[in-house]
Design an enzyme around this catalytic site. Sequence first.
Site, PDB file in Angstrom:
ATOM      1  N   LYS A 122      37.269  16.780  50.620  1.00  0.00           N
ATOM      2  CA  LYS A 122      37.569  15.438  50.145  1.00  0.00           C
ATOM      3  C   LYS A 122      36.797  15.229  48.857  1.00  0.00           C
ATOM      4  CE  LYS A 122      37.898  13.597  54.826  1.00  0.00           C
ATOM      5  NZ  LYS A 122      37.370  12.612  55.771  1.00  0.00           N
ATOM      6  N   GLY A 123      37.145  14.200  48.112  1.00  0.00           N
ATOM      7  CA  GLY A 123      36.444  13.902  46.870  1.00  0.00           C
ATOM      8  C   GLY A 123      35.047  13.378  47.124  1.00  0.00           C
ATOM      9  N   VAL A 124      34.141  13.675  46.206  1.00  0.00           N
ATOM     10  CA  VAL A 124      32.769  13.185  46.320  1.00  0.00           C
ATOM     11  C   VAL A 124      32.290  12.576  45.009  1.00  0.00           C
ATOM     12  CG1 VAL A 124      31.659  15.375  45.707  1.00  0.00           C
ATOM     13  CG2 VAL A 124      30.472  13.777  47.195  1.00  0.00           C
ATOM     14  N   GLY A 125      33.060  12.720  43.948  1.00  0.00           N
ATOM     15  CA  GLY A 125      32.603  12.337  42.613  1.00  0.00           C
ATOM     16  C   GLY A 125      32.147  10.905  42.467  1.00  0.00           C
ATOM     17  N   GLU A 126      32.794   9.960  43.124  1.00  0.00           N
ATOM     18  CA  GLU A 126      32.452   8.554  42.939  1.00  0.00           C
ATOM     19  C   GLU A 126      31.899   7.881  44.185  1.00  0.00           C
ATOM     20  OE1 GLU A 126      35.420   9.797  41.682  1.00  0.00           O
ATOM     21  OE2 GLU A 126      34.580   9.905  39.678  1.00  0.00           O
TER      22      GLU A 126
END
Length: 170
Positions: A122-126
């Site tokens: 899953k995304g973690v950037g923000e």
Amino acid sequence: PEGMEPYLDETAYYDTPNCTWPFGTHIAIVEIDEETGHVELVRYVAVDDVGSPVNPQIIDGQVHGGLTQGIAAALYEEGAYDEEGNLLTTTMTTYLVPSAAEVPSYETDRTETRADNPLGVKGVGETGTIASAPAVINAVVDALSHLGVSDVGLPATPERVWKAIEEVRS
């Protein structure tokens, strides 16, 4: 046809088969000097679900950086302009950003719920940026709620916090 207005109308939907969203819980604890309005962030805990972690060290770096950005938005960073629209906060002495001295050591962890994609990621950037500003400003309002304060503008500078306190006292 005669008597009708020409127009185009179209609706389309795309439902990706493997769309996923990260989720988590962020908690901020602050102490506030009611005489000066100074806010001290004393503890920050963040637990995020980013799916199957590929590189935990990069994840931690992304989360820590994002936390600091969100905390900066909640307590420090503000672009100020004059009447003609000229930016007044053009240096690091007028546009405040937190250093390591202004933030606590973050307590972070993660859960793992595989996403529906080949890597399970899953995304973690923000995740840190999105969650930290509301967590901090909600902690500020909660710390002042016993006085009757229900809102403090961003960033919650000492002056804004002090004015919010004085407004409910008068």
